[in-house]
Design a protein around this motif. Sequence first.
Motif, PDB file in Angstrom:
ATOM      1  N   PRO A  22       1.254  12.106  -5.988  1.00  0.00           N
ATOM      2  CA  PRO A  22       1.683  11.228  -4.726  1.00  0.00           C
ATOM      3  C   PRO A  22       1.428   9.150  -4.714  1.00  0.00           C
ATOM      4  O   PRO A  22       1.843   8.579  -4.041  1.00  0.00           O
ATOM      5  N   VAL A  23      -0.109   9.534  -4.925  1.00  0.00           N
ATOM      6  CA  VAL A  23      -0.687   8.024  -4.974  1.00  0.00           C
ATOM      7  C   VAL A  23      -0.150   6.989  -6.229  1.00  0.00           C
ATOM      8  O   VAL A  23       0.155   6.046  -5.906  1.00  0.00           O
ATOM      9  N   ILE A  24       0.296   7.537  -6.852  1.00  0.00           N
ATOM     10  CA  ILE A  24       1.095   7.284  -8.215  1.00  0.00           C
ATOM     11  C   ILE A  24       2.285   6.642  -7.900  1.00  0.00           C
ATOM     12  O   ILE A  24       3.737   5.564  -8.395  1.00  0.00           O
ATOM     13  N   GLU A  25       3.005   8.278  -7.392  1.00  0.00           N
ATOM     14  CA  GLU A  25       4.457   7.922  -7.447  1.00  0.00           C
ATOM     15  C   GLU A  25       5.309   7.436  -6.309  1.00  0.00           C
ATOM     16  O   GLU A  25       6.582   6.078  -7.057  1.00  0.00           O
ATOM     17  N   VAL A  34       5.624  -0.398 -12.815  1.00  0.00           N
ATOM     18  CA  VAL A  34       5.915  -0.433 -14.445  1.00  0.00           C
ATOM     19  C   VAL A  34       4.842  -0.717 -15.715  1.00  0.00           C
ATOM     20  O   VAL A  34       4.508   0.461 -16.653  1.00  0.00           O
ATOM     21  N   HIS A  35       3.686  -0.778 -14.488  1.00  0.00           N
ATOM     22  CA  HIS A  35       2.467  -1.239 -15.069  1.00  0.00           C
ATOM     23  C   HIS A  35       1.772   0.513 -15.241  1.00  0.00           C
ATOM     24  O   HIS A  35       0.921   1.133 -16.542  1.00  0.00           O
ATOM     25  N   ASP A  36       2.369   1.707 -13.903  1.00  0.00           N
ATOM     26  CA  ASP A  36       2.340   2.742 -14.339  1.00  0.00           C
ATOM     27  C   ASP A  36       2.723   3.510 -15.169  1.00  0.00           C
ATOM     28  O   ASP A  36       2.020   4.485 -15.782  1.00  0.00           O
ATOM     29  N   ARG A  37       3.766   3.471 -15.380  1.00  0.00           N
ATOM     30  CA  ARG A  37       4.612   3.641 -16.600  1.00  0.00           C
ATOM     31  C   ARG A  37       3.924   3.842 -18.265  1.00  0.00           C
ATOM     32  O   ARG A  37       4.259   4.272 -19.105  1.00  0.00           O
ATOM     33  N   GLY A 291      -6.857  -2.572   1.602  1.00  0.00           N
ATOM     34  CA  GLY A 291      -7.424  -2.048   0.700  1.00  0.00           C
ATOM     35  C   GLY A 291      -7.071  -2.114  -0.580  1.00  0.00           C
ATOM     36  O   GLY A 291      -5.672  -2.492  -0.525  1.00  0.00           O
ATOM     37  N   GLY A 292      -7.666  -2.247  -1.717  1.00  0.00           N
ATOM     38  CA  GLY A 292      -7.221  -2.348  -2.788  1.00  0.00           C
ATOM     39  C   GLY A 292      -6.330  -0.881  -3.574  1.00  0.00           C
ATOM     40  O   GLY A 292      -6.577   0.132  -2.910  1.00  0.00           O
ATOM     41  N   ILE A 293      -5.533  -1.181  -4.726  1.00  0.00           N
ATOM     42  CA  ILE A 293      -4.724   0.233  -4.743  1.00  0.00           C
ATOM     43  C   ILE A 293      -6.020   0.637  -6.062  1.00  0.00           C
ATOM     44  O   ILE A 293      -6.611  -0.001  -6.759  1.00  0.00           O
ATOM     45  N   SER A 294      -5.527   1.938  -6.350  1.00  0.00           N
ATOM     46  CA  SER A 294      -6.034   2.420  -7.450  1.00  0.00           C
ATOM     47  C   SER A 294      -4.924   3.295  -8.419  1.00  0.00           C
ATOM     48  O   SER A 294      -3.853   3.304  -8.295  1.00  0.00           O
ATOM     49  N   SER A 295      -5.987   3.992  -9.124  1.00  0.00           N
ATOM     50  CA  SER A 295      -5.775   4.463 -10.449  1.00  0.00           C
ATOM     51  C   SER A 295      -6.065   5.404 -10.818  1.00  0.00           C
ATOM     52  O   SER A 295      -6.595   6.698 -10.273  1.00  0.00           O
ATOM     53  N   ALA A 372      -5.138   1.107   4.773  1.00  0.00           N
ATOM     54  CA  ALA A 372      -6.468   1.826   3.728  1.00  0.00           C
ATOM     55  C   ALA A 372      -4.900   2.713   2.761  1.00  0.00           C
ATOM     56  O   ALA A 372      -3.900   2.268   3.222  1.00  0.00           O
ATOM     57  N   ARG A 373      -5.933   2.103   2.041  1.00  0.00           N
ATOM     58  CA  ARG A 373      -5.189   3.461   0.453  1.00  0.00           C
ATOM     59  C   ARG A 373      -5.557   4.185   0.111  1.00  0.00           C
ATOM     60  O   ARG A 373      -7.396   4.328   0.597  1.00  0.00           O
ATOM     61  N   PRO A 374      -4.641   5.462  -0.240  1.00  0.00           N
ATOM     62  CA  PRO A 374      -5.537   6.540  -0.947  1.00  0.00           C
ATOM     63  C   PRO A 374      -6.907   6.036  -1.937  1.00  0.00           C
ATOM     64  O   PRO A 374      -6.789   5.672  -2.347  1.00  0.00           O
ATOM     65  N   ALA A 375      -7.433   7.696  -2.416  1.00  0.00           N
ATOM     66  CA  ALA A 375      -8.668   7.251  -3.096  1.00  0.00           C
ATOM     67  C   ALA A 375      -8.144   7.515  -4.361  1.00  0.00           C
ATOM     68  O   ALA A 375      -6.627   8.182  -4.797  1.00  0.00           O
ATOM     69  N   PRO A 376      -9.200   7.406  -5.935  1.00  0.00           N
ATOM     70  CA  PRO A 376      -7.941   6.911  -7.027  1.00  0.00           C
ATOM     71  C   PRO A 376      -7.926   8.399  -7.018  1.00  0.00           C
ATOM     72  O   PRO A 376      -8.958   9.237  -6.890  1.00  0.00           O
ATOM     73  N   PRO A 377      -6.767   8.935  -7.844  1.00  0.00           N
ATOM     74  CA  PRO A 377      -6.864  10.450  -8.068  1.00  0.00           C
ATOM     75  C   PRO A 377      -7.481  10.552  -9.921  1.00  0.00           C
ATOM     76  O   PRO A 377      -7.517  10.176 -10.459  1.00  0.00           O
ATOM     77  N   VAL A 378      -8.412  11.923  -9.039  1.00  0.00           N
ATOM     78  CA  VAL A 378     -10.006  12.528 -10.656  1.00  0.00           C
ATOM     79  C   VAL A 378      -8.998  13.100 -10.887  1.00  0.00           C
ATOM     80  O   VAL A 378      -8.728  14.653  -9.870  1.00  0.00           O
TER      81      VAL A 378
END
Length: 421
Positions: A22-25, A34-37, A291-295, A372-378
């Motif tokens: 969900p964080v990336i989608e 585009v960057h994510d793909r 907040g900043g984005i995460s990958s 606020a933005r979600p935590a990086p998915p780990v």
Amino acid sequence: MRALSAATPEQRRRRQRVFFNPVIEVRRSIGQGVHDRLEAAAFAGGEIDTEDWARAAVHLPFPTRILSVRHRDIRSGESWDLRVRGDHWGLDDRDDIMNVVNVGSLRLGPGATVVVRGNLLVLIIQRLICEGGESAVPYQLAILPTPFSVDYNAGPFDGTSGPAGRDGIDGGDGDGALTAPTWLGARLMRPVVPGAADGRDGGDATAGGNGAKGRTGGASKLAEITIGELAGPLTILAAAGSGGHGGHGGHGGSGGHGAPGQRTLRGVIPPGPGGDGGRGGDGGRGGPGGGGISSNVFVSLPPGQVGRVRVLAHPAGGGQGGVGAHGGAGGQPGRGGAHAPEPGTAAVGRPRLDGRPGVAAANGPPGRDGRARPAPPVFVNERAAEPMLNPAEIPPPPGANPSPGPRRSATLMPTTGGERR
């Protein structure tokens, strides 16, 4: 880039199933999608379509730093910062950089840390030795955000306060009648002008300006961490940067004083009334910051050693909305002129506040808090780690100069950064 990744074909297939979480989608339809793909194609089992190739062409060839170390010993209290910035290639700091680090053996003393700040990371550690246990340091390996905002604005990380409104101009005092002394009493030099003894009204103040928006927090980038053998407990921190805080009105002018009363040969000239105070200026609205984005962060190690890994994945807090400025106070009323002295006495009547006070202005509304933005998915061996509830306390990079101010989030950022070179 696929060749630089340490993932096996099976790991790529498993990663692809969890990559568009969900964080990336949620950002699939914007440029970040585009960057994510492209990342999915390099680090998981994704494919690149023709349209994404065309959009990505501006970023190619892709800058890459490869560092190989046979053995590294990080002593107690020291930190090994793996980041690399774009100035090595004459690039803008917002451009992505591939950061590949291969370490034969890495020993972390009690309180020692390894950090990367805002680079695409491939970290391969063939043997990792963590000493001191979990209580020695909050984390040993940290995936941190860029040490600057990733938006296209410039200036301080925290928004500047809005300019104060201009104070209203004080009203002028009333003018007494022009007289000359004689043996018989004061003699008028010119006729009394009606209203000349009245104090003038104070001017209204202008409203204060709105506080500026805080900058967007730094972005944390995709990381692939491969550990061949782990000795001791390992804590991994992953977090994006909290946003900058949002960045008061003038006071109304005072009313003028009335002129004093006078006795002349033609009789008593009454004192003039005081002027009304001016209206205060409204306070300005505070500004927000996001907040900043995460990958994604992928951690791989032998299945039997997964229990030694603890993950701290923190969300990126939004900046606090600026406090609304206090409205300007209403101008003070002017005093009426002193009463003329009674015959045979030098005393004069006490002047009174007979003007009306100015109206106080409304306080400015507070700015809304930044998003606020979600935590990086780990993912540890492609299984998702539970995110933390609150933003992390992220140390500033060496040499950073956090902007001053009474309101600070836990995430410290340098005062400026992210401007185009």
